[in-house]
Design a protein around this motif. Structure first.
Motif, PDB file in Angstrom:
ATOM      1  N   ARG A 207       0.831  -1.208   0.000  1.00  0.00           N
ATOM      2  CA  ARG A 207       0.000   0.000   0.000  1.00  0.00           C
ATOM      3  C   ARG A 207       0.861   1.253   0.000  1.00  0.00           C
ATOM      4  O   ARG A 207       0.559   2.230  -0.706  1.00  0.00           O
ATOM      5  CB  ARG A 207      -0.920  -0.006   1.225  1.00  0.00           C
ATOM      6  CG  ARG A 207      -1.985  -1.089   1.215  1.00  0.00           C
ATOM      7  CD  ARG A 207      -2.984  -0.864   0.099  1.00  0.00           C
ATOM      8  NE  ARG A 207      -4.066  -1.824   0.156  1.00  0.00           N
ATOM      9  CZ  ARG A 207      -5.013  -1.943  -0.765  1.00  0.00           C
ATOM     10  NH1 ARG A 207      -4.988  -1.127  -1.824  1.00  0.00           N
ATOM     11  NH2 ARG A 207      -5.969  -2.853  -0.651  1.00  0.00           N
ATOM     12  N   ARG A 208       1.926   1.243   0.779  1.00  0.00           N
ATOM     13  CA  ARG A 208       2.814   2.406   0.836  1.00  0.00           C
ATOM     14  C   ARG A 208       3.464   2.649  -0.517  1.00  0.00           C
ATOM     15  O   ARG A 208       3.540   3.798  -0.986  1.00  0.00           O
ATOM     16  CB  ARG A 208       3.871   2.183   1.912  1.00  0.00           C
ATOM     17  CG  ARG A 208       4.803   3.379   2.121  1.00  0.00           C
ATOM     18  CD  ARG A 208       5.871   3.021   3.138  1.00  0.00           C
ATOM     19  NE  ARG A 208       6.719   1.938   2.641  1.00  0.00           N
ATOM     20  CZ  ARG A 208       7.580   1.282   3.394  1.00  0.00           C
ATOM     21  NH1 ARG A 208       7.696   1.566   4.693  1.00  0.00           N
ATOM     22  NH2 ARG A 208       8.323   0.323   2.881  1.00  0.00           N
ATOM     23  N   ARG A 213       3.433   5.818  -5.827  1.00  0.00           N
ATOM     24  CA  ARG A 213       3.425   5.787  -7.282  1.00  0.00           C
ATOM     25  C   ARG A 213       2.031   6.053  -7.837  1.00  0.00           C
ATOM     26  O   ARG A 213       1.735   5.696  -8.963  1.00  0.00           O
ATOM     27  CB  ARG A 213       3.915   4.418  -7.774  1.00  0.00           C
ATOM     28  CG  ARG A 213       5.278   4.021  -7.226  1.00  0.00           C
ATOM     29  CD  ARG A 213       5.598   2.578  -7.562  1.00  0.00           C
ATOM     30  NE  ARG A 213       6.827   2.144  -6.910  1.00  0.00           N
ATOM     31  CZ  ARG A 213       8.045   2.298  -7.403  1.00  0.00           C
ATOM     32  NH1 ARG A 213       8.199   2.888  -8.568  1.00  0.00           N
ATOM     33  NH2 ARG A 213       9.098   1.873  -6.745  1.00  0.00           N
ATOM     34  N   ALA A 214       1.164   6.663  -7.029  1.00  0.00           N
ATOM     35  CA  ALA A 214      -0.232   6.845  -7.438  1.00  0.00           C
ATOM     36  C   ALA A 214      -0.357   7.702  -8.686  1.00  0.00           C
ATOM     37  O   ALA A 214      -1.240   7.476  -9.516  1.00  0.00           O
ATOM     38  CB  ALA A 214      -1.023   7.478  -6.300  1.00  0.00           C
ATOM     39  N   GLU A 215       0.515   8.659  -8.828  1.00  0.00           N
ATOM     40  CA  GLU A 215       0.415   9.572  -9.966  1.00  0.00           C
ATOM     41  C   GLU A 215       1.309   9.152 -11.126  1.00  0.00           C
ATOM     42  O   GLU A 215       1.401   9.860 -12.125  1.00  0.00           O
ATOM     43  CB  GLU A 215       0.784  10.988  -9.517  1.00  0.00           C
ATOM     44  CG  GLU A 215      -0.153  11.527  -8.434  1.00  0.00           C
ATOM     45  CD  GLU A 215       0.252  12.915  -7.994  1.00  0.00           C
ATOM     46  OE1 GLU A 215       1.288  13.395  -8.504  1.00  0.00           O
ATOM     47  OE2 GLU A 215      -0.456  13.508  -7.167  1.00  0.00           O
ATOM     48  N   ALA A 216       1.979   8.043 -11.009  1.00  0.00           N
ATOM     49  CA  ALA A 216       2.898   7.605 -12.068  1.00  0.00           C
ATOM     50  C   ALA A 216       2.453   6.255 -12.596  1.00  0.00           C
ATOM     51  O   ALA A 216       1.883   5.438 -11.881  1.00  0.00           O
ATOM     52  CB  ALA A 216       4.321   7.515 -11.531  1.00  0.00           C
ATOM     53  N   ASP A 221       4.655   0.165 -10.432  1.00  0.00           N
ATOM     54  CA  ASP A 221       3.239   0.180 -10.059  1.00  0.00           C
ATOM     55  C   ASP A 221       2.577  -1.146 -10.419  1.00  0.00           C
ATOM     56  O   ASP A 221       1.840  -1.730  -9.614  1.00  0.00           O
ATOM     57  CB  ASP A 221       2.533   1.333 -10.768  1.00  0.00           C
ATOM     58  CG  ASP A 221       1.085   1.462 -10.342  1.00  0.00           C
ATOM     59  OD1 ASP A 221       0.845   1.838  -9.192  1.00  0.00           O
ATOM     60  OD2 ASP A 221       0.192   1.157 -11.169  1.00  0.00           O
ATOM     61  N   ARG A 222       2.846  -1.649 -11.613  1.00  0.00           N
ATOM     62  CA  ARG A 222       2.302  -2.948 -12.035  1.00  0.00           C
ATOM     63  C   ARG A 222       2.828  -4.061 -11.145  1.00  0.00           C
ATOM     64  O   ARG A 222       2.094  -4.981 -10.778  1.00  0.00           O
ATOM     65  CB  ARG A 222       2.686  -3.216 -13.488  1.00  0.00           C
ATOM     66  CG  ARG A 222       2.016  -2.294 -14.499  1.00  0.00           C
ATOM     67  CD  ARG A 222       2.592  -2.516 -15.882  1.00  0.00           C
ATOM     68  NE  ARG A 222       2.493  -3.934 -16.260  1.00  0.00           N
ATOM     69  CZ  ARG A 222       3.194  -4.472 -17.250  1.00  0.00           C
ATOM     70  NH1 ARG A 222       4.066  -3.738 -17.926  1.00  0.00           N
ATOM     71  NH2 ARG A 222       3.046  -5.748 -17.545  1.00  0.00           N
ATOM     72  N   TYR A 223       4.092  -3.978 -10.806  1.00  0.00           N
ATOM     73  CA  TYR A 223       4.724  -5.000  -9.957  1.00  0.00           C
ATOM     74  C   TYR A 223       3.984  -5.131  -8.630  1.00  0.00           C
ATOM     75  O   TYR A 223       3.582  -6.230  -8.215  1.00  0.00           O
ATOM     76  CB  TYR A 223       6.182  -4.628  -9.729  1.00  0.00           C
ATOM     77  CG  TYR A 223       6.943  -5.564  -8.822  1.00  0.00           C
ATOM     78  CD1 TYR A 223       7.598  -6.670  -9.333  1.00  0.00           C
ATOM     79  CD2 TYR A 223       7.015  -5.336  -7.440  1.00  0.00           C
ATOM     80  CE1 TYR A 223       8.309  -7.524  -8.502  1.00  0.00           C
ATOM     81  CE2 TYR A 223       7.719  -6.188  -6.609  1.00  0.00           C
ATOM     82  CZ  TYR A 223       8.363  -7.277  -7.151  1.00  0.00           C
ATOM     83  OH  TYR A 223       9.051  -8.124  -6.334  1.00  0.00           O
ATOM     84  N   TYR A 224       3.787  -3.999  -7.949  1.00  0.00           N
ATOM     85  CA  TYR A 224       3.178  -4.051  -6.623  1.00  0.00           C
ATOM     86  C   TYR A 224       1.688  -4.362  -6.691  1.00  0.00           C
ATOM     87  O   TYR A 224       1.143  -4.966  -5.750  1.00  0.00           O
ATOM     88  CB  TYR A 224       3.426  -2.738  -5.876  1.00  0.00           C
ATOM     89  CG  TYR A 224       4.841  -2.635  -5.345  1.00  0.00           C
ATOM     90  CD1 TYR A 224       5.234  -3.411  -4.263  1.00  0.00           C
ATOM     91  CD2 TYR A 224       5.771  -1.793  -5.939  1.00  0.00           C
ATOM     92  CE1 TYR A 224       6.534  -3.343  -3.772  1.00  0.00           C
ATOM     93  CE2 TYR A 224       7.074  -1.715  -5.458  1.00  0.00           C
ATOM     94  CZ  TYR A 224       7.442  -2.494  -4.374  1.00  0.00           C
ATOM     95  OH  TYR A 224       8.731  -2.434  -3.904  1.00  0.00           O
ATOM     96  N   ARG A 225       1.014  -3.980  -7.755  1.00  0.00           N
ATOM     97  CA  ARG A 225      -0.400  -4.342  -7.883  1.00  0.00           C
ATOM     98  C   ARG A 225      -0.565  -5.849  -8.056  1.00  0.00           C
ATOM     99  O   ARG A 225      -1.477  -6.461  -7.483  1.00  0.00           O
ATOM    100  CB  ARG A 225      -1.049  -3.583  -9.042  1.00  0.00           C
ATOM    101  CG  ARG A 225      -1.245  -2.107  -8.763  1.00  0.00           C
ATOM    102  CD  ARG A 225      -2.103  -1.410  -9.810  1.00  0.00           C
ATOM    103  NE  ARG A 225      -2.217   0.007  -9.534  1.00  0.00           N
ATOM    104  CZ  ARG A 225      -3.047   0.535  -8.625  1.00  0.00           C
ATOM    105  NH1 ARG A 225      -3.834  -0.255  -7.915  1.00  0.00           N
ATOM    106  NH2 ARG A 225      -3.090   1.834  -8.424  1.00  0.00           N
ATOM    107  N   LEU A 230      -1.705 -11.331  -5.583  1.00  0.00           N
ATOM    108  CA  LEU A 230      -1.241 -12.657  -5.196  1.00  0.00           C
ATOM    109  C   LEU A 230      -1.181 -12.790  -3.679  1.00  0.00           C
ATOM    110  O   LEU A 230      -1.520 -13.852  -3.129  1.00  0.00           O
ATOM    111  CB  LEU A 230       0.139 -12.929  -5.799  1.00  0.00           C
ATOM    112  CG  LEU A 230       0.724 -14.316  -5.512  1.00  0.00           C
ATOM    113  CD1 LEU A 230      -0.183 -15.407  -6.040  1.00  0.00           C
ATOM    114  CD2 LEU A 230       2.113 -14.456  -6.105  1.00  0.00           C
ATOM    115  N   ALA A 231      -0.761 -11.733  -2.993  1.00  0.00           N
ATOM    116  CA  ALA A 231      -0.695 -11.783  -1.530  1.00  0.00           C
ATOM    117  C   ALA A 231      -2.081 -12.010  -0.936  1.00  0.00           C
ATOM    118  O   ALA A 231      -2.237 -12.751   0.045  1.00  0.00           O
ATOM    119  CB  ALA A 231      -0.084 -10.492  -0.979  1.00  0.00           C
TER     120      ALA A 231
END
Length: 329
Positions: A207-208, A213-216, A221-225, A230-231
């Protein structure tokens, strides 16, 4: 008609119990064999995380092939020697331990993946994942076989332990202090607590990173989404494990701390059912929650059951470096 009022209800309960357990065993074996097959077929799933998932699937297959038949034998109370019955009971514990240690390994793997993404591939290699899987199983055998070296009810059953009249029952051979203090508190509650803490930290880190990276729009961004998705799926597997296994352990605690409290046999059967059903639920979570797994499973089903050739996998459009960077499950 009424000469044996206690036999027929008992036989009816046993038949219902055996029928339900057989259905659970078949579902567990079939579903988890498909899990192993999917990972073998899809090269994209051959990574550290799915190595632990395969280990968990193997444990669930063992539940269907070994644990459930042994549970049926033990529940019916056959007359065998004490240490034979004790060894069969220990096998049940070994499989349980391998499942929870595999879940713990998965949680640690996902934590490292989001906490140190740049160094993850150098630290968590496939070889080290295999070593971790082997350690999980070795530790499961060592902890599960502890009753064989003395922590059992042999002294309490001394008069019957060498006799053919000894009735094989889990509570007859297994000491409740071992089941409560060592098995439950030490090897169920503690690993589950660690897993909960790890997944809380995983979600916090993701989430952090997403807020930063909310505006980028970038690969990070794809990695963490994808990691977040999966988590959530793997945390659901842990949640189902806790829901399915805690009832039987809580009943063991009641039996140990309150000897005068009688746990209904029906409740005990339900607790046993829930612990075994957990092995059949995991493949459903993978199929419904993990897209790559679901797509591969559909291809296998079309090829094996519907006699249709698998659809060709589209070629990746990204560069090798980008694929390596965002390679998630």
């Amino acid at each position: 008609m009424s000469s044996s009022p206690g036999i027929k209800p008992r036989e009816h309960v046993d038949m219902v119990y055996i029928s339900i357990e057989t259905a659970i065993a078949l579902a567990s074996v079939l579903g988890n064999v498909l899990v192993v097959l999917v990972v073998c077929v899809n090269r994209a799933l051959r990574n550290a995380t799915f190595s632990f998932i395969v280990s968990l699937a193997v444990a669930d297959i063992a539940v269907g092939i070994l644990v459930i038949p042994l549970a049926i034998i033990i529940s019916l109370g056959f007359n065998i020697q004490f240490y034979t019955c004790l060894f069969l009971s220990c096998l049940l514990l070994i499989i349980t331990q391998s499942s929870i240690l595999s879940l713990l390994a998965i949680a640690i793997d996902r934590y490292l993946r989001v906490k140190i993404p740049t160094r993850y591939s150098t630290i968590v290699t496939q070889g080290r994942a295999y070593v971790a899987v082997c350690l999980c199983w070795i530790l499961s055998f060592l902890t599960g076989l502890v009753p064989m070296i003395g922590w059992n009810n042999h002294d309490a059953q001394r008069n019957l332990s060498g006799s053919s009249d000894f009735v094989c029952n889990f509570t007859n051979v297994m000491r409740m202090d071992y089941m409560v203090y060592f098995n439950f508190f030490g090897w169920v509650v503690l690993p589950l607590s660690i897993m909960i803490a790890l997944y809380v930290e995983i979600f916090r880190v993701i989430r952090r990173q997403l807020n930063r990276r909310a505006e980028a729009t970038c690969d990070g961004d794809r990695y963490y989404r994808k990691e977040l998705k999966l988590a959530k799926s793997l945390a659901l597997v842990v949640f189902l494990f806790a829901v399915c296994w805690l009832p039987i352990h809580i009943m063991n605690c009641i039996d140990f701390f309150c000897p005068k409290c009688q746990v209904p046999k029906f409740a005990m059967y339900v607790g046993i059912f829930m612990s075994h059903v957990n092995s059949a639920l995991n493949p459903m979570v993978y199929a419904f929650r993990i897209k790559r797994f679901r797509v591969t499973l559909i291809k296998i089903t079309r090829r094996c059951m519907c006699c249709k050739p698998p659809e060709p996998t589209p070629c990746p459009t990204s560069t090798p470096a980008l694929t390596e960077k965002v390679d998630v499950n």
